[in-house]
Enzyme design. Sequence first.
Site, PDB file in Angstrom:
ATOM      1  N   GLY A  49     -21.382   7.772 -27.391  1.00 56.89           N
ATOM      2  CA  GLY A  49     -21.951   8.082 -26.081  1.00 56.89           C
ATOM      3  C   GLY A  49     -22.296   9.549 -25.973  1.00 56.89           C
ATOM      4  O   GLY A  49     -22.066  10.179 -24.940  1.00 56.89           O
ATOM      5  N   ALA A  50     -22.864  10.094 -27.050  1.00 55.98           N
ATOM      6  CA  ALA A  50     -23.028  11.548 -27.125  1.00 55.98           C
ATOM      7  C   ALA A  50     -24.386  12.029 -26.630  1.00 55.98           C
ATOM      8  O   ALA A  50     -24.695  13.201 -26.742  1.00 55.98           O
ATOM      9  CB  ALA A  50     -22.821  12.012 -28.563  1.00 55.98           C
ATOM     10  N   ASN A  51     -25.203  11.129 -26.077  1.00 58.06           N
ATOM     11  CA  ASN A  51     -26.525  11.609 -25.679  1.00 58.06           C
ATOM     12  C   ASN A  51     -26.557  12.235 -24.287  1.00 58.06           C
ATOM     13  O   ASN A  51     -27.549  12.823 -23.896  1.00 58.06           O
ATOM     14  CB  ASN A  51     -27.579  10.501 -25.798  1.00 58.06           C
ATOM     15  CG  ASN A  51     -27.256   9.337 -24.907  1.00 58.06           C
ATOM     16  OD1 ASN A  51     -26.419   8.518 -25.246  1.00 58.06           O
ATOM     17  ND2 ASN A  51     -27.881   9.284 -23.744  1.00 58.06           N
ATOM     18  N   GLY A  53     -23.936  13.716 -20.627  1.00 56.92           N
ATOM     19  CA  GLY A  53     -22.629  13.937 -20.001  1.00 56.92           C
ATOM     20  C   GLY A  53     -21.613  14.633 -20.895  1.00 56.92           C
ATOM     21  O   GLY A  53     -21.945  15.502 -21.700  1.00 56.92           O
ATOM     22  N   ILE A  54     -20.357  14.205 -20.756  1.00 59.44           N
ATOM     23  CA  ILE A  54     -19.256  14.806 -21.492  1.00 59.44           C
ATOM     24  C   ILE A  54     -19.492  14.725 -22.991  1.00 59.44           C
ATOM     25  O   ILE A  54     -19.305  15.695 -23.722  1.00 59.44           O
ATOM     26  CB  ILE A  54     -17.934  14.084 -21.135  1.00 59.44           C
ATOM     27  CG1 ILE A  54     -17.569  14.380 -19.682  1.00 59.44           C
ATOM     28  CG2 ILE A  54     -16.806  14.512 -22.064  1.00 59.44           C
ATOM     29  CD1 ILE A  54     -16.348  13.620 -19.197  1.00 59.44           C
ATOM     30  N   GLY A  55     -19.932  13.566 -23.455  1.00 59.36           N
ATOM     31  CA  GLY A  55     -20.113  13.348 -24.883  1.00 59.36           C
ATOM     32  C   GLY A  55     -21.038  14.372 -25.514  1.00 59.36           C
ATOM     33  O   GLY A  55     -20.796  14.851 -26.623  1.00 59.36           O
ATOM     34  N   SER A 166      -8.939   8.113 -18.371  1.00 60.50           N
ATOM     35  CA  SER A 166      -9.130   8.714 -17.056  1.00 60.50           C
ATOM     36  C   SER A 166      -7.823   8.634 -16.300  1.00 60.50           C
ATOM     37  O   SER A 166      -7.016   7.737 -16.545  1.00 60.50           O
ATOM     38  CB  SER A 166     -10.201   7.954 -16.295  1.00 60.50           C
ATOM     39  OG  SER A 166     -10.193   8.313 -14.939  1.00 60.50           O
ATOM     40  N   TYR A 192     -13.193  -0.906 -14.088  1.00 61.11           N
ATOM     41  CA  TYR A 192     -13.230   0.385 -14.776  1.00 61.11           C
ATOM     42  C   TYR A 192     -11.818   0.935 -14.941  1.00 61.11           C
ATOM     43  O   TYR A 192     -11.413   1.338 -16.035  1.00 61.11           O
ATOM     44  CB  TYR A 192     -14.096   1.372 -13.984  1.00 61.11           C
ATOM     45  CG  TYR A 192     -14.192   2.729 -14.643  1.00 61.11           C
ATOM     46  CD1 TYR A 192     -15.034   2.928 -15.730  1.00 61.11           C
ATOM     47  CD2 TYR A 192     -13.424   3.805 -14.202  1.00 61.11           C
ATOM     48  CE1 TYR A 192     -15.118   4.153 -16.356  1.00 61.11           C
ATOM     49  CE2 TYR A 192     -13.496   5.041 -14.819  1.00 61.11           C
ATOM     50  CZ  TYR A 192     -14.350   5.207 -15.895  1.00 61.11           C
ATOM     51  OH  TYR A 192     -14.422   6.424 -16.514  1.00 61.11           O
TER      52      TYR A 192
END
Length: 313
Positions: A49-51, A53-55, A166, A192
């Site tokens: 999920g690196a594209n 936000g945090i990633g 989280s 979630y």
Amino acid sequence: MELPSACSHPGWFLLALLLGLLLWARRRRSWDPRKCPTDLSGKTVIVTGANSGIGKYVALDLARRNARTILACRNRERGQAAVEEIRAATGNPAVLLRLLDTSSLASTRLDVLVNNAGLTGLPFAITPEGLEQTFATNYLGPFLLTNLLLDLLKASAPARIVNVSSFRHSAGTADGRYLTGQQRPRSFDAAYNSTKLMNVLFTAELARRLQGTGVTANALSPGVVSTGIMRHFSWAVRALFALARPFMKSAEQGAISTIYCAVSEELSGVTGRYVDSECGLALPSAAARDAGLARKLWEESERLTGLTGGPRH
Ligand SMILES: *[C@@H]1O[C@H](CO)[C@@H](O)[C@H](O)[C@H]1NC(C)=O
Ligand SMILES: *[C@@H]1O[C@H](CO)[C@@H](O)[C@H](O)[C@H]1NC(C)=O
């Protein structure tokens, strides 16, 4: 649009100021990635999920430390855009895109795996494999990916597995029936929260199984972060979040506890722990510390993903 008149009341102003100061004070205690000298030359890392936000900020930091950085994404265009951006910002040419749906992640070594990808606000739905989609995306997907990469991680030891969970795990329920949709969570919010509890439970069980291999596994909370994870919410909820945004962490600040788990000297050799959003070792919820529950969830997850027995140690 006019602001409600209550906003001009001095009480609100003081309250906002106090909140701001509190958040600022907490933030100052946090660990600073810029002061961490860890160099990752010759090492390989994967960030899911690196594209965005945090990633993306985690990948940027690791690439800056000269790691061969693999961005595991689901969308080729957005993934490639992130690759170009990180290459340009760091001057590191060894930033690569791998589509998560393929099994082309294999590399000759793997030193750090960051399980960051996660979504919230997905509607309840069963995938063609018979899995509920929020649980498949946030929990079973990373469970399988991690298990498939375990041999490579062990061969590269010392290696680290980092799981983005989280603080919301504390409101979750680790009901195995959620995974297949046999039991339906009350809301996507409840779903979630439960996936985040499963992340912590998985980390604990994984750490236990990896004892003595030189591979550590830790979970963390990024804190209250404003990221694209809200994109599936209704406009009304997003508008509310927009109002709260000044009090939330940016994606860049939210990435710090993940980077801490991935590279800090303090966490070298530390395993099975939960790191809070200010980079402190913390106790997760009681359910998250239930070893019996962790084992049961692991076995159920193995069955559902078709893994025939994980590592035994
Ligand atoms: C992180 O969680 C996922 C599933 O939630 C799991 O597959 C993966 O192995 C976990 N990694 C760690 C360190 O727990
Ligand atoms: C999810 O977790 C948050 C934070 O702990 C909590 O405020 C919220 O009520 C939880 N949602 C549900 C449906 O349990």
